[in-house]
Design a protein around this motif. Structure first.
Motif, PDB file in Angstrom:
ATOM      1  N   VAL B 528      39.633 -29.987 -14.101  1.00 13.50           N
ATOM      2  CA  VAL B 528      39.217 -31.003 -13.147  1.00 13.50           C
ATOM      3  C   VAL B 528      39.985 -30.794 -11.854  1.00 13.50           C
ATOM      4  O   VAL B 528      41.185 -30.548 -11.864  1.00 13.50           O
ATOM      5  N   ILE B 529      39.281 -30.852 -10.753  1.00 12.04           N
ATOM      6  CA  ILE B 529      39.966 -30.746  -9.466  1.00 12.04           C
ATOM      7  C   ILE B 529      39.685 -32.011  -8.697  1.00 12.04           C
ATOM      8  O   ILE B 529      38.539 -32.305  -8.347  1.00 12.04           O
ATOM      9  N   LYS B 530      40.733 -32.746  -8.474  1.00 16.61           N
ATOM     10  CA  LYS B 530      40.547 -34.035  -7.822  1.00 16.61           C
ATOM     11  C   LYS B 530      40.322 -33.836  -6.330  1.00 16.61           C
ATOM     12  O   LYS B 530      40.693 -32.800  -5.770  1.00 16.61           O
ATOM     13  N   ASP B 531      39.793 -34.875  -5.733  1.00 13.15           N
ATOM     14  CA  ASP B 531      39.553 -34.826  -4.294  1.00 13.15           C
ATOM     15  C   ASP B 531      40.843 -34.605  -3.527  1.00 13.15           C
ATOM     16  O   ASP B 531      40.853 -33.938  -2.500  1.00 13.15           O
ATOM     17  N   GLU B 532      41.915 -35.196  -4.068  1.00 12.40           N
ATOM     18  CA  GLU B 532      43.210 -35.050  -3.388  1.00 12.40           C
ATOM     19  C   GLU B 532      43.558 -33.589  -3.169  1.00 12.40           C
ATOM     20  O   GLU B 532      44.041 -33.210  -2.104  1.00 12.40           O
ATOM     21  N   ILE B 533      43.310 -32.793  -4.207  1.00 12.29           N
ATOM     22  CA  ILE B 533      43.665 -31.379  -4.098  1.00 12.29           C
ATOM     23  C   ILE B 533      42.868 -30.737  -2.980  1.00 12.29           C
ATOM     24  O   ILE B 533      43.399 -29.999  -2.155  1.00 12.29           O
ATOM     25  N   GLY B 534      41.583 -31.056  -2.968  1.00  8.70           N
ATOM     26  CA  GLY B 534      40.743 -30.515  -1.907  1.00  8.70           C
ATOM     27  C   GLY B 534      41.250 -30.905  -0.536  1.00  8.70           C
ATOM     28  O   GLY B 534      41.353 -30.065   0.363  1.00  8.70           O
ATOM     29  N   GLU B 535      41.625 -32.193  -0.419  1.00  8.02           N
ATOM     30  CA  GLU B 535      42.127 -32.658   0.880  1.00  8.02           C
ATOM     31  C   GLU B 535      43.411 -31.942   1.257  1.00  8.02           C
ATOM     32  O   GLU B 535      43.600 -31.530   2.405  1.00  8.02           O
ATOM     33  N   GLN B 536      44.285 -31.786   0.248  1.00  3.22           N
ATOM     34  CA  GLN B 536      45.560 -31.136   0.549  1.00  3.22           C
ATOM     35  C   GLN B 536      45.347 -29.689   0.976  1.00  3.22           C
ATOM     36  O   GLN B 536      45.985 -29.215   1.909  1.00  3.22           O
ATOM     37  N   VAL B 537      44.429 -29.024   0.296  1.00  2.00           N
ATOM     38  CA  VAL B 537      44.154 -27.636   0.665  1.00  2.00           C
ATOM     39  C   VAL B 537      43.598 -27.579   2.083  1.00  2.00           C
ATOM     40  O   VAL B 537      44.022 -26.759   2.905  1.00  2.00           O
ATOM     41  N   GLN B 538      42.679 -28.484   2.356  1.00  4.81           N
ATOM     42  CA  GLN B 538      42.093 -28.506   3.701  1.00  4.81           C
ATOM     43  C   GLN B 538      43.163 -28.736   4.751  1.00  4.81           C
ATOM     44  O   GLN B 538      43.211 -28.047   5.777  1.00  4.81           O
ATOM     45  N   SER B 539      44.020 -29.710   4.489  1.00  6.60           N
ATOM     46  CA  SER B 539      45.001 -30.030   5.520  1.00  6.60           C
ATOM     47  C   SER B 539      46.017 -28.909   5.643  1.00  6.60           C
ATOM     48  O   SER B 539      46.513 -28.634   6.734  1.00  6.60           O
ATOM     49  N   SER B 540      46.317 -28.257   4.520  1.00  2.00           N
ATOM     50  CA  SER B 540      47.245 -27.133   4.602  1.00  2.00           C
ATOM     51  C   SER B 540      46.668 -26.022   5.483  1.00  2.00           C
ATOM     52  O   SER B 540      47.358 -25.462   6.343  1.00  2.00           O
ATOM     53  N   LEU B 541      45.386 -25.749   5.270  1.00  2.00           N
ATOM     54  CA  LEU B 541      44.742 -24.721   6.088  1.00  2.00           C
ATOM     55  C   LEU B 541      44.729 -25.125   7.556  1.00  2.00           C
ATOM     56  O   LEU B 541      45.010 -24.315   8.445  1.00  2.00           O
ATOM     57  N   ALA B 542      44.418 -26.404   7.778  1.00  2.00           N
ATOM     58  CA  ALA B 542      44.352 -26.881   9.151  1.00  2.00           C
ATOM     59  C   ALA B 542      45.715 -26.759   9.817  1.00  2.00           C
ATOM     60  O   ALA B 542      45.817 -26.338  10.977  1.00  2.00           O
ATOM     61  N   GLN B 543      46.765 -27.110   9.062  1.00  2.00           N
ATOM     62  CA  GLN B 543      48.105 -27.021   9.635  1.00  2.00           C
ATOM     63  C   GLN B 543      48.483 -25.573   9.911  1.00  2.00           C
ATOM     64  O   GLN B 543      49.131 -25.274  10.910  1.00  2.00           O
ATOM     65  N   ALA B 544      48.082 -24.696   9.012  1.00  2.00           N
ATOM     66  CA  ALA B 544      48.396 -23.282   9.235  1.00  2.00           C
ATOM     67  C   ALA B 544      47.707 -22.791  10.499  1.00  2.00           C
ATOM     68  O   ALA B 544      48.291 -22.066  11.307  1.00  2.00           O
TER      69      ALA B 544
END
Lengths: 635, 632
Positions: B528-544
C-alpha cells in the motif's frame, strides 16, 4: 535623600547578588543518597528494601536540560519532553504475602505492587495533547527499560484518573497496568544504569541478578516527582529508585543452638552475604550518605521484651532495671534470642504502620566500611521467637465468581485482621466499640471493556448489612467504551473500625473480541489489573482519632489485590480458513453441477436414469389424468 | 378429452427424441473410429453455454482484480529516474565567484604597471589555471583615482570601488594580519556584499620603499610575497611585485591556487572529484541536517578522584559561536553528562622513558568501552538526529598519566582521537598525578580555563568530523598563511565549503533515496502506498528542482535549505511507517483464500470447455465429410 538612595541601591544590589548566588548554588545542588533496609520477616525470610534517591535542585530549566552531573540524563529528558509532573513505573514479580509478611507501610515510599508492570503519570498542565504525550512516554519508557510498556499506548487499557494516588487536579493523569508482563534481568540492568555508580560500587553491588530473580517477591520501581512550586521549588526533580526483595537466607548452618526448639520451627540465620551472595564493600563515592538499616518490627521488639522478661523473672536475681530496660539496649547488647554480628552505629525508633509499638532501626553507616573491611550485617538466632507480622487493620482480597463463558462477578472482600493478632495489645481493633472512629475504604480498579460491568448489580455489604448505594457509597465511575476506554471505578465506603467484613461485588457479562484482538495465548485467559484498596481514617473524625493514640499510626494504607484472570470464549483460530474452505467447496460443487446440467442434454439424463424416468413418466401421466379430469369437470 | 388423447403423443414424441438422441450420443460416445457422418452442422448451443460461462469469468476478472488491489498513490517514477539521471550527468554544485582586486597606490597606475589589458590577461590566465571548475571571475583595478573592472557583472554583489581610497595603505599596517583582516571585513560589510560563495582576493601592490624590508622579512616568500587567507571570505596578497612585465600569469596562478585549495576545497590540496565525494558522504548529520553534540566527562574510577566541570561556561564562551556560525550547515545542539566507573576497554603499558602509561596506536580502535560507557542516545534529540559523542576521559590513578601513542611511536600532542561518524575521545590527565597518591574520592573541578586546551582539541575534532582539516593548513613554502578564526573555530569560507558539500550530499542522497524507493515500490506490487508518500516524493522532487534553480542564481542559503528539505522529505517518504508493515504482506495469504473457490470451479469450466470444444470439432468434421461426399 542621596544617602537613602544609596542604601536602597545597595539593598537592591545585594538582593540581586544574593539571588544570583542562590541561583548558582541551587543550579548545582544535585544530591544522591542510598539506603538499604533489611527486615527479618516472621516466616524466616528477609526483606531487603533498597532506596536510591537522586535529587536535583531547582534552577534554570534550560541549563539543566542539557548538562547533567549525577541525575540521569535519560530520565531528565523524558521528564522535560513529556512534561511530567509525577510518574511512577513499577516492575513486580511474585506475590506479596500479606498474611505472612505483613504490610510494607513501615517503609517510606514503599507500597506493595501488583505483579507485572504498572505505570502512572501526571502531566504538567500544558496545551499539548495529553494522549499524545502519554503515547510517546510509553514508547520512550519501553525503549529505556526494555519492556513492552508501549502496549499501554492503547487508550483501551488506560485510566484517565489515578484514584487515590492523584494529587489534586494539577494536571491530567494516565494510569495503566500490564499484569502479564514478565519481569526479568533486562529490566534490572537499565534500572541500574540510572544510578551514578550503576552496580559498580555501593549498595547496588549486592544486587546479584540470579538471586534477585529467584526471590519470592521482587519489585522494581522508578518514581519521579517534579517540584510544583508548592512544597518543593519549581524545576527541582526527585528521582527515587527502589527495589524491594524478599529473600531466603542461603545459610544452612544449624540455626538454633541448644537444640531445644524443633527443627521445623527454627529460623535460619542470615547475613548480607548469605542473602545476597556477597558482603558490602563500601559505599558509592558519589552518594552523600549511604546507610544500611536493620529494622526490627514493633511486634518483634515486643515479643523480644516479653521473652527476655520471662527469662529474667525465671532466673533468681531479676533486676527491676533489667525488666524495664529500653528495647534499644536489649537489641544493641546481647540478648537471649539473637546475636547481631555487628554493633550498630545507632538505634532509632520509628512509629511505623498500624502497629501500636514502634519499630527499631539499627543504623550502619556504609561509608565507614571498605573493601578490606566489608560490611556484613547479620543475625544469628539463639532461640526461637515467633511474632506476628505488623499488619494493617484489614486485609483485602479479590476474586471472580460465576462459571462458563457468559457471566460472572468481581468480588472484593475486606476482612479485619483480627485472627492474625493473638496478643491483646497488638490487636488493631479497639475493645471500646462505642465511639470508635470510622475508616474510609476506597477501591480503585481498572476493568477492561470486554468485561462488561452492570453497575446496577453493585452490592456493598458491611457485616451482613447491605449499604444503600445512594446513601453510603461514594461512587466514581467512568464507563467503558468498546475498544476505546476501560471502565474505571472507584468505590468508597466509610465503615466503623470494628467491622469484620466488607463485601463489594459487581456482576459482569463477558464480551466478545474480534479474532485479531486476541493475544497469542488467548486460552490462558485475560488479566484484569489488580484493585487498589486504600484505608484511611475518616476525615471527619480526624482530631478525635489522634486522641486514642492507637489510631494516629494509621496513616493511609494501600493494599493491592492479586491480578484476576478472566476466561473469555475464545474462538477456534483456524475457523476463518475452515469457513472459507467449506463454503467455497460447496459453491464449487453447486457451480459444477449447474454447469454440467446446462451443458449436457436433459435427454441423456432421462435415458441414463431409467427407473427414475419411469416413475416420472408415470407421474406425468398421473398429472395429465388429473388435469384432464379437472378439465372435464370444469367442462 | 383432447388433452387425454395428447398424452400418448407427448409420449411418442419424447420417445422419438430419445431415440434420436440415443443414436447421436451413442455415435459420439462410442465411435472414435466410427465413420458415420451427420447431415446437418452440429448445434452450437452447448458451446455457447460453455463460452458464456467462461466469458462471465473473464468479465469478472477485472472486477476481482480491482477489488483485491491495494491503494497505491501514483509516484512520479519517470521524474525520479530523470532527476537521478540528470544528477549523474551533471553534478550538482553551487557556483563560486571570485573577485580579484588590485588595490594599489596611485603611483602604480601612473607608472602603468596595471592596465586594463593586464586585467583581462589576469582573468584569462586564472581561468586556465582554475581548470574545469567554474569560478565566475571579475578583476578590478582599484586605485585612488581610477577604477576599472573586467569580467562578470553581477550587480552589487561584488565589492565596489573605493578600497584604496578608504585608506588601506595608510590606516593599516600591512603586516598585521588580524587588523588588516578586520579592516577588509568592515569594508566588505559596509557594502553588504559578503554572501556565500563570493570571495575576494585583494592584491596590494608593493610600494617601492617597502621592497627591501619586506623581502628581508620573508626570505622564503621573496619572489611571491605573502598571501593571507582571512577569517571571512577574503584573502589578500602583499608584497607582490607588479612592476615587471608579464606578472599577470604568475599572479593568476597563485590566486587560482588559493581559490582552489582554500575557498573551493576547504584547505585540502585540490583533489579529484571522486575523492571529494568520499568526503561528502561522511558528514555526520541526520537527514534533516541536525546533530547533537553530546559531551561526556568520564571518571574512570571515582574512588580515586571525582572530576566535575564548568561545561555551562564552556558552552557559552567557546561552543555557542561555533554553533551559530555552523547554523546554515547544520543545526547543532549541545548536551553533557558526567559518568562514573567508566574504564577504558584497552590496557595501557607503562613506559619508563616517557614516564607515562601509553596506549599504542593499534589499540586505539578498542579504546571506547561500549559496555561501560553509557553514552546513551538522547531522547531529547528529535527525529533521526545524529549524535556525536565527545568523551573526555579522566584516567584512574593507576593509569595516570595516560597518553596515546602515534603510529610513529611519539606521544600524541592532542591526546585524543576521532572516530568518523561517532565522535572523539580526549584524555585529560590530572597534572602531576603520577606523584599523587590516590586520595579517596577527592573532588576536582575543571574550570573553563583548564578546559580551554581541551576545547581547542574538541573544536579541531569537530572540524575533522565535518571533513575540514583539523587546523588551518599553513603552506609557508608557497607563502600562504591564514588568520585563524579564534572565536568561532570555523572561518566563513570554511562554512561555505561545508555548505556546498552538504547541499551536494543532500541532493545526491535525495536522488538515490527516491530512486531506491521507486525500485522498492515497483518491486512490491502488494504494498500500500499512502497519499502522504506520494506527496513527500513530489515535494522532495520539487525541492530538489528548487535547489538546482537557486544554485544557478547563486543563492547559497536558499539552495542549501531546499537541498536539505529535499533530502529530509525523501527520507521521510522512504521511512514512512506504513511501508514497513506492508512489506510483510504475504502472497500465501491470498493463495489460501482464493484457491478453495477458484480451483474447483475453474476445473469444471475448463474441462467443459475442452470437452465441448473437441466434441464440436469432431462433429463439424463429420458434417464436412458428409458434405463432401454429397458434393461428389
Amino acid at each position: 535623600m542621596a544617602d537613602w538612595g544609596g542604601w536602597l541601591f545597595g539593598f537592591v544590589l545585594l538582593c540581586v547578588l544574593l539571588g544570583v548566588v542562590d541561583g548558582e548554588s541551587s543550579l548545582r545542588s544535585e544530591d544522591f543518597v542510598e539506603s538499604l533496609v533489611v527486615r527479618p520477616l516472621p516466616d524466616g525470610k528477609v526483606l531487603g528494601h533498597f532506596e536510591f534517591v537522586n535529587e536535583l535542585g531547582g534552577g534554570r530549566e534550560g541549563a539543566h536540560g542539557r548538562h547533567h552531573k549525577l541525575f540521569p540524563k535519560a530520565i531528565f529528558q523524558i521528564v522535560q519532553k513529556f512534561r511530567i509532573q509525577e510518574m511512577e513505573l513499577s516492575f513486580t514479580q511474585g506475590r506479596w504475602d500479606h498474611r505472612l509478611w505483613g504490610g510494607l507501610e513501615g517503609l517510606e515510599s514503599a507500597d506493595v505492587k501488583p505483579g507485572g508492570v504498572e505505570l502512572w503519570a501526571q502531566f504538567r498542565p500544558s496545551n499539548e495533547d495529553v494522549d499524545m504525550l502519554w503515547r510517546n512516554l510509553t514508547h520512550a519508557l519501553s525503549g529505556l527499560f526494555c519492556a513492552s510498556i508501549n502496549f499501554l499506548e492503547d487508550p483501551a487499557m488506560v485510566s484517565k484518573w489515578g484514584g487515590a494516588r492523584q494529587n489534586g487536579d494539577m494536571g491530567a493523569v494516565r494510569h495503566g497496568a500490564l499484569p502479564r508482563e514478565a519481569v526479568c534481568t533486562e529490566n534490572l540492568t537499565p534500572w541500574l544504569k540510572l544510578l551514578p555508580c550503576r552496580d559498580r560500587a555501593g549498595l547496588s553491588t549486592l544486587l546479584e541478578r540470579p538471586r534477585i530473580h529467584n526471590s519470592n517477591y521482587y519489585s522494581l520501581r522508578v518514581h519521579v516527582k517534579a517540584g510544583n512550586g508548592i512544597d518543593r521549588p519549581k524545576g527541582s526533580l526527585r528521582l527515587s529508585q527502589t527495589l524491594t526483595v524478599v529473600l531466603k537466607s542461603s545459610d544452612t548452618s544449624a540455626a538454633v543452638r541448644g537444640g531445644s526448639v524443633r527443627n521445623e520451627n527454627r529460623r535460619p540465620n542470615w547475613s548480607l552475604s548469605s542473602l545476597f551472595g556477597q558482603s558490602l564493600a563500601g559505599s558509592c563515592p558519589l552518594a552523600s550518605s549511604s546507610h544500611v538499616y536493620l529494622e526490627l518490627e514493633a511486634n518483634l521488639v515486643e515479643e523480644l521484651k516479653r521473652a527476655e522478661n520471662q527469662m529474667l523473672s525465671g532466673s533468681e536475681d531479676a533486676h527491676e532495671d533489667a525488666l524495664n530496660a529500653p528495647a534499644e539496649d536489649l537489641v544493641a547488647n546481647s540478648n537471649a534470642i539473637f546475636d547481631l554480628n555487628l554493633a550498630p552505629k545507632g538505634v532509632s525508633k520509628r512509629v511505623s504502620g498500624s502497629a501500636s509499638g514502634s519499630s527499631l532501626f539499627l543504623n550502619y553507616d556504609v561509608q565507614k566500611w571498605s573493601g578490606d573491611h566489608p560490611l556484613d550485617v547479620g543475625m544469628t538466632w539463639r532461640a526461637f521467637l515467633a511474632w506476628s507480622p505488623s499488619q494493617g487493620p484489614f486485609r483485602a482480597t479479590q476474586f471472580l465468581t460465576g462459571r462458563g463463558n457468559g457471566r460472572g462477578a468481581i468480588v472484593s472482600l475486606v476482612n479485619a485482621n483480627r485472627d492474625g493478632c493473638n496478643g491483646m495489645r497488638l490487636c488493631p481493633v479497639s475493645e471500646s466499640d462505642d465511639g470508635s472512629p470510622a475508616i474510609d475504604v476506597t477501591t480503585f480498579q481498572i476493568v477492561p471493556w470486554y468485561v462488561r460491568l452492570y453497575m446496577h448489580t453493585l452490592k456493598v455489604v458491611v457485616d451482613g448489612e447491605r449499604v444503600l448505594l445512594k446513601k453510603g457509597v461514594r461512587l466514581k465511575l467512568s464507563p467503558a467504551e468498546d475498544r476505546k476506554s476501560p471502565a474505571v471505578l472507584e468505590i468508597g465506603v466509610t465503615i466503623p473500625r470494628n467491622t469484620s467484613m466488607l463485601f463489594v461485588s459487581v456482576e459482569f457479562d463477558k464480551g466478545y473480541l474480534r479474532i485479531d484482538e486476541h493475544p497469542p495465548d488467548a486460552n490462558r485467559g485475560f488479566d484484569i489489573p489488580s484493585a487498589l484498596f486504600t484505608f484511611a481514617s475518616a476525615a471527619a473524625g480526624g482530631n478525635s482519632v489522634s486522641k486514642l493514640g492507637l489510631d494516629s499510626s494509621l496513616r493511609r494504607v494501600q493494599i493491592c489485590s492479586d491480578n484476576l484472570l478472566v476466561l473469555l470464549a475464545t474462538p477456534d483460530f483456524s475457523m476463518p480458513y475452515n469457513v472459507i474452505t467449506f463454503t467455497m467447496t460447496a459453491l464449487a460443487l453447486y457451480f459444477g453441477s449447474l454447469l454440467n446440467s446446462l451443458r449436457l442434454r436433459s435427454v441423456t439424463e432421462v435415458r441414463s436414469q431409467q427407473p427414475a424416468s419411469r416413475i416420472s413418466t408415470k407421474l406425468q401421466k398421473l398429472l395429465a389424468r388429473f388435469r384432464g379430469r379437472e378439465k372435464v369437470k370444469t367442462q | 378429452m383432447e388433452e387425454l388423447t395428447e398424452v400418448p403423443e407427448v409420449d411418442r414424441s419424447s420417445e422419438d427424441a430419445r431415440g434420436h438422441g440415443n443414436g447421436n450420443i451413442r455415435k459420439e460416445e462410442e465411435g472414435k473410429g466410427d465413420e458415420s457422418s451427420r447431415r446437418e452442422p452440429p448445434g452450437r448451443k452447448r458451446l455457447f453455454i460453455t463460452f458464456s460461462v467462461v466469458l462471465c469469468f473473464l468479465l469478472g476478472v477485472p472486477f476481482w482484480w480491482k477489488s483485491t488491489e491495494v491503494y497505491r498513490a501514483p509516484l512520479p517514477f519517470s521524474a525520479i529516474e530523470e532527476h537521478a539521471r540528470y544528477l549523474n550527468s551533471s553534478a550538482f554544485a553551487l557556483p563560486c565567484h571570485l573577485h580579484i582586486i588590485f588595490a594599489s597606490a596611485p603611483s602604480h597606475t601612473r607608472g602603468g604597471f596595471v592596465t586594463g589589458s593586464s586585467l583581462e590577461k589576469v582573468a584569462e590566465s586564472f581561468r586556465q589555471h582554475a581548470g574545469d571548475v567554474d569560478f565566475g571571475v571579475r578583476v578590478t583595478l582599484d586605485a585612488e583615482d581610477s577604477c576599472v573592472s573586467v569580467g562578470r557583472e553581477d550587480g552589487g554583489e561584488y565589492w565596489r570601488c573605493g578600497l584604496a581610497k578608504s585608506g588601506l595603505h595608510d590606516v593599516v599596517d600591512l603586516h598585521d594580519d588580524d587588523r588588516l583582516d578586520e579592516f577588509l571585513w568592515s569594508f566588505s560589510k559596509d557594502q553588504n556584499s559578503s554572501t556565500g560563495g563570493r570571495y575576494t582576493v585583494v592584491v596590494i601592490g608593493r610600494e617601492g620603499s617597502d621592497v627591501g624590508s619586506q623581502s628581508g622579512m620573508h626570505q622564503n616568500a621573496h619572489v611571491n610575497g605573502r598571501t593571507v587567507v582571512g577569517k571571512h571570505r577574503h584573502a589578500w596578497m602583499t608584497g607582490v611585485d607588479l612592476s615587471h612585465p608579464g606578472f599577470e600569469d604568475g599572479i593568476a596562478s597563485r590566486i587560482a591556487d588559493v581559490a582552489m585549495t582554500y575557498f573551493k576545497n576547504g584547505g585540502r590540496a585540490s583533489k579529484t572529484g571522486r575523492d571529494e565525494e568520499d568526503q561528502v558522504a561522511s558528514m555526520p548529520l541526520s537527514a534533516d541536517g541536525e546533530a547533537v553534540l553530546s559531551f561526556s566527562l568520564l571518571n574512570a574510577n571515582p574512588e580515586d578522584w571525582i572530576f566535575d566541570w564548568d561545561i555551562e561556561e564552556v558552552e557559552e564562551r567557546y561552543l555557542q559561536p561555533l554553533i551559530e556560525v555552523m547554523e546554515p550547515v547544520a543545526r547543532l545542539s549541545i548536551e553533557s553528562q558526567v559518568l562514573y566507573y567508566t574504564p577504558k576497554a584497552v590496557s595501557s603499558h607503562w613506559d619508563e622513558a616517557l614516564k607515562a602509561h601509553l596506549v599504542p596506536f593499534k589499540q586505539l580502535p578498542f579504546f571506547v568501552n561500549s559496555n561501560e560507557w553509557h553514552l546513551d542516545t538522547s531522547s531529547a534529540a528529535t527525529g533521526r538526529s545524529k549524535l556525536l559523542n565527545f568523551a573526555i576521559y579522566v584516567p584512574a590513578a593507576n593509569e595516570c598519566p595516560l597518553h596515546m601513542q602515534l603510529s610513529s611511536g611519539r606521544i600524541s600532542p592532542t591526546n585524543g582521537f576521532t572516530s568518523p561518524g561517532w565522535g572523539g575521545v580526549i584524555v585529560h590527565n590530572l597534572p602531576g598525578c603520577e606523584n599523587l597518591l590516590p586520595n579517596k574520592s577527592e573532588n576536582y573541578r575543571l574550570t573553563s580555563k583548564e578546559l580551554e586546551p581541551l576545547v581547542g582539541v574538541i573544536v579541531s575534532q569537530i572540524r575533522a568530523l565535518f571533513g575540514l582539516p583539523p587546523t588551518f593548513v599553513k603552506n609557508s613554502k608557497a607563502g600562504i598563511y591564514g588568520v585563524p578564526a579564534a572565536v568561532t573555530g570555523i572561518a566563513d569560507w570554511e562554512v561555505d565549503v561545508l555548505l556546498r558539500r552538504r547541499a551536494t550530499m543532500d541532493i545526491n542522497a535525495s536522488a538515490s533515496t527516491l530512486l531506491s524507493l521507486s525500485r522498492l515500490v515497483s518491486s512490491l506490487p502488494n504494498m500500500v502506498i499512502k497519499d502522504e508518500i506520494g506527496e513527500q516524493v513530489q515535494s522532495s522532487l520539487a525541492q530538489a528542482k528548487a535547489a538546482q534553480s537557486q544554485s544557478l542564481v547563486g543563492a547559497y542559503h536558499a539552495a542549501a535549505e531546499a537541498a536539505r528539505k529535499a533530502r529530509s522529505q525523501a527520507e521521510a517518504a522512504f521511512f514512512q511507517p506504513s511501508i514497513m508493515s506492508m512489506l510483510y504482506f504475504p502472497a500465501e495469504h491470498q493463495l489460501a483464500i482464493y484457491t478453495p473457490f477458484f480451483v474447483p470451479v475453474l476445473l469444471h469450466v475448463l474441462v467443459a470447455l475442452l470437452k465441448e470444444g473437441s466434441r464440436y470439432k469432431k462433429e463439424w468434421q463429420k458434417y464436412k465429410r458428409w458434405h463432401m461426399r454429397q458434393a461428389t
